[in-house]
Scaffold this active site. Structure first.
Site, PDB file in Angstrom:
ATOM      1  N   ASN A 116     -81.207  10.532 -59.158  1.00 29.94           N
ATOM      2  CA  ASN A 116     -80.928  10.630 -58.436  1.00 29.94           C
ATOM      3  C   ASN A 116     -79.752  11.953 -58.129  1.00 29.94           C
ATOM      4  O   ASN A 116     -78.733  11.365 -57.883  1.00 29.94           O
ATOM      5  CB  ASN A 116     -80.966   9.662 -57.313  1.00 29.94           C
ATOM      6  CG  ASN A 116     -79.983   9.658 -55.632  1.00 29.94           C
ATOM      7  OD1 ASN A 116     -80.118  10.568 -55.271  1.00 29.94           O
ATOM      8  ND2 ASN A 116     -79.298   8.984 -55.625  1.00 29.94           N
ATOM      9  N   TRP A 117     -80.136  12.554 -57.288  1.00 32.04           N
ATOM     10  CA  TRP A 117     -79.220  13.923 -57.271  1.00 32.04           C
ATOM     11  C   TRP A 117     -78.378  14.115 -55.765  1.00 32.04           C
ATOM     12  O   TRP A 117     -77.096  14.749 -56.128  1.00 32.04           O
ATOM     13  CB  TRP A 117     -80.167  15.404 -57.640  1.00 32.04           C
ATOM     14  CG  TRP A 117     -80.864  15.889 -58.603  1.00 32.04           C
ATOM     15  CD1 TRP A 117     -80.737  15.264 -59.646  1.00 32.04           C
ATOM     16  CD2 TRP A 117     -81.479  17.114 -59.446  1.00 32.04           C
ATOM     17  NE1 TRP A 117     -81.115  15.489 -61.164  1.00 32.04           N
ATOM     18  CE2 TRP A 117     -81.252  16.896 -60.458  1.00 32.04           C
ATOM     19  CE3 TRP A 117     -81.580  17.945 -58.448  1.00 32.04           C
ATOM     20  CZ2 TRP A 117     -82.715  17.722 -60.869  1.00 32.04           C
ATOM     21  CZ3 TRP A 117     -82.065  19.226 -58.576  1.00 32.04           C
ATOM     22  CH2 TRP A 117     -82.564  19.288 -59.963  1.00 32.04           C
ATOM     23  N   LYS A 118     -78.646  12.994 -55.048  1.00 25.24           N
ATOM     24  CA  LYS A 118     -77.789  13.360 -53.706  1.00 25.24           C
ATOM     25  C   LYS A 118     -78.241  13.976 -52.997  1.00 25.24           C
ATOM     26  O   LYS A 118     -79.134  15.711 -53.460  1.00 25.24           O
ATOM     27  CB  LYS A 118     -76.832  12.394 -54.027  1.00 25.24           C
ATOM     28  CG  LYS A 118     -76.731  11.478 -54.731  1.00 25.24           C
ATOM     29  CD  LYS A 118     -75.839  10.550 -54.830  1.00 25.24           C
ATOM     30  CE  LYS A 118     -75.414   9.486 -55.490  1.00 25.24           C
ATOM     31  NZ  LYS A 118     -74.810   8.154 -55.529  1.00 25.24           N
ATOM     32  N   HIS A 175     -82.215   3.719 -50.443  1.00 28.37           N
ATOM     33  CA  HIS A 175     -80.631   3.993 -50.763  1.00 28.37           C
ATOM     34  C   HIS A 175     -79.520   3.565 -49.835  1.00 28.37           C
ATOM     35  O   HIS A 175     -78.777   3.401 -48.777  1.00 28.37           O
ATOM     36  CB  HIS A 175     -80.266   5.244 -51.335  1.00 28.37           C
ATOM     37  CG  HIS A 175     -79.418   5.328 -52.373  1.00 28.37           C
ATOM     38  ND1 HIS A 175     -77.808   5.157 -52.154  1.00 28.37           N
ATOM     39  CD2 HIS A 175     -79.155   5.662 -53.523  1.00 28.37           C
ATOM     40  CE1 HIS A 175     -77.441   5.657 -53.028  1.00 28.37           C
ATOM     41  NE2 HIS A 175     -78.167   5.647 -53.941  1.00 28.37           N
ATOM     42  N   GLU A 187     -76.623   4.559 -49.221  1.00 27.55           N
ATOM     43  CA  GLU A 187     -75.768   5.336 -48.254  1.00 27.55           C
ATOM     44  C   GLU A 187     -76.992   5.897 -47.563  1.00 27.55           C
ATOM     45  O   GLU A 187     -76.429   6.284 -46.418  1.00 27.55           O
ATOM     46  CB  GLU A 187     -75.834   6.862 -49.254  1.00 27.55           C
ATOM     47  CG  GLU A 187     -74.732   6.275 -50.205  1.00 27.55           C
ATOM     48  CD  GLU A 187     -74.997   7.239 -51.594  1.00 27.55           C
ATOM     49  OE1 GLU A 187     -75.632   8.246 -51.465  1.00 27.55           O
ATOM     50  OE2 GLU A 187     -74.620   6.875 -52.614  1.00 27.55           O
ATOM     51  N   GLU A 205     -78.905  -2.142 -56.860  1.00 28.18           N
ATOM     52  CA  GLU A 205     -77.918  -0.642 -57.136  1.00 28.18           C
ATOM     53  C   GLU A 205     -76.554  -1.592 -56.315  1.00 28.18           C
ATOM     54  O   GLU A 205     -76.840  -1.442 -55.039  1.00 28.18           O
ATOM     55  CB  GLU A 205     -78.425   0.393 -56.016  1.00 28.18           C
ATOM     56  CG  GLU A 205     -78.790   1.452 -57.616  1.00 28.18           C
ATOM     57  CD  GLU A 205     -79.466   3.066 -56.850  1.00 28.18           C
ATOM     58  OE1 GLU A 205     -79.376   3.386 -57.326  1.00 28.18           O
ATOM     59  OE2 GLU A 205     -78.460   3.443 -55.656  1.00 28.18           O
ATOM     60  N   GLY A 236     -71.174   4.995 -57.753  1.00 25.35           N
ATOM     61  CA  GLY A 236     -70.255   6.485 -57.724  1.00 25.35           C
ATOM     62  C   GLY A 236     -68.524   6.090 -57.806  1.00 25.35           C
ATOM     63  O   GLY A 236     -67.850   6.262 -58.071  1.00 25.35           O
ATOM     64  N   SER A 271     -73.014   3.730 -61.883  1.00 26.04           N
ATOM     65  CA  SER A 271     -72.136   3.985 -62.410  1.00 26.04           C
ATOM     66  C   SER A 271     -72.928   3.950 -64.605  1.00 26.04           C
ATOM     67  O   SER A 271     -72.158   3.520 -64.816  1.00 26.04           O
ATOM     68  CB  SER A 271     -70.838   3.467 -62.680  1.00 26.04           C
ATOM     69  OG  SER A 271     -70.141   4.457 -61.346  1.00 26.04           O
TER      70      SER A 271
HETATM   71  C1  PEP Z   1     -76.735   6.211 -57.309  1.00 27.40           C
HETATM   72  O1  PEP Z   1     -76.155   6.604 -56.234  1.00 27.40           O
HETATM   73  O2  PEP Z   1     -78.335   5.174 -57.190  1.00 27.40           O
HETATM   74  C2  PEP Z   1     -76.244   6.101 -58.177  1.00 27.40           C
HETATM   75  C3  PEP Z   1     -76.537   4.984 -58.973  1.00 27.40           C
HETATM   76  O3  PEP Z   1     -74.915   6.136 -57.549  1.00 27.40           O
HETATM   77  P1  PEP Z   1     -74.423   6.509 -59.415  1.00 27.40           P
HETATM   78  O4  PEP Z   1     -75.079   5.806 -61.014  1.00 27.40           O
HETATM   79  O5  PEP Z   1     -73.689   8.394 -59.407  1.00 27.40           O
HETATM   80  O6  PEP Z   1     -72.756   5.292 -59.507  1.00 27.40           O
END
Ligand code: PEP
Length: 251
Positions: free
Chosen positions: A9-11, A96, A98, A167, A173, A213
């Site tokens: 997931n590049w966001k 997601h 976010e 998640e 993050g 993470s």
């Molecule tokens: C995400 O936002 O989908 C995610 C898993 O981020 P990260 O791996 O940076 O925690």
């Protein structure tokens, strides 16, 4: 049986040019690699067409990070599931944390978005997960159960096309990963909720990814758990070698 999947997931990161280079790097590394999982990159809308042109989708799937709940029309700035599909993408991340947190997405909207995605042959990667307070006050299983209800208007056949990503928001993050046991417990809970609704066969066929993470150093332990079928990867998906390190955790 269900598939193992590692999805990036590049966001809201990379320019189109940087994104094309990153996709080319991942594509090149996958070309000669023997992998034991499906690999997908979910990229900003602006990048989809250009990235699709430089990857081999037999080796590397492509997805968007969201889609509209509307089909078409006067929704300035929105991008429909049909538009996403017309770029050559086959997946879409929905729900997601976010999107839920900053854009107020709720179960009703997410149910509609899921319907639109499926109607356009996009495979939803549907995200669920609790915030820190819910982890600490012990309501996390209930929170995730109610997030899953957004999907429960689907037929068993359509539900079978959905990938779930657990998640925990407190792990996204932050560098703070759920332990492999915490992930396993929640994944087993999710599978049970699915089994109660659709039966064991559907539940056993559902891929449930862990996100938060996840890195090359912890992926192997997480993926070794029986109900963890791969990962949704944020930060570590922005470097081809760390993303591939996570893909290789299945070898
Ligand atoms: C995400 O936002 O989908 C995610 C898993 O981020 P990260 O791996 O940076 O925690």
């Amino acid at each position: 049986m269900r598939k193992n999947i590692v999805a990036g997931n590049w966001k809201m990161n990379t320019t189109v040019q940087e994104g094309v280079s990153l996709a080319q790097e991942v594509n090149a590394l996958l070309k000669d690699a023997k992998t034991n999982c499906d690999v997908v990159i979910c990229v900003p809308f602006t990048h989809l067409t250009a990235v699709n042109a430089v990857i081999d989708q037999n080796k590397l799937g492509l997805g968007a990070e969201n889609c509209s709940e509307h089909d078409k029309g006067a929704y300035t700035g929105e991008v429909s599931a049909q538009m996403v599909a017309s770029t050559g993408a086959n997946y879409v991340i929905l729900g997601h944390s976010e999107r839920r947190q900053y854009f107020g997405e709720n179960n009703e909207q997410l149910a509609t978005k899921t319907r639109k995605a499926l109607d356009n042959n996009l495979k939803p990667i549907f995200c669920v997960g609790e915030v820190l307070e819910e982890r600490e006050n012990g309501t996390y299983n209930d929170v995730v159960s109610s997030q899953l209800e957004a999907l429960f208007g689907l037929s068993a056949e359509d539900f079978g096309k959905v990938v779930i990503a657990y998640e925990p928001v407190w792990a996204i993050g932050t560098g703070k990963t759920a332990t492999a046991d915490q992930a396993q417990d929640m994944h087993a809970h999710i599978r049970k909720v699915i089994a109660d609704k659709y039966g064991k066969e559907v539940a056993d066929a559902t891929s449930i990814l862990y996100g938060g993470s996840c890195k090359p150093t912890n992926a192997k332990e997480l993926f070794a758990k029986p109900d963890v079928d791969g990962g949704l990867i944020g930060g570590a998906a922005l470097k081809a070698d760390s993303f591939m390190g996570i893909v290789e955790a299945f070898n």
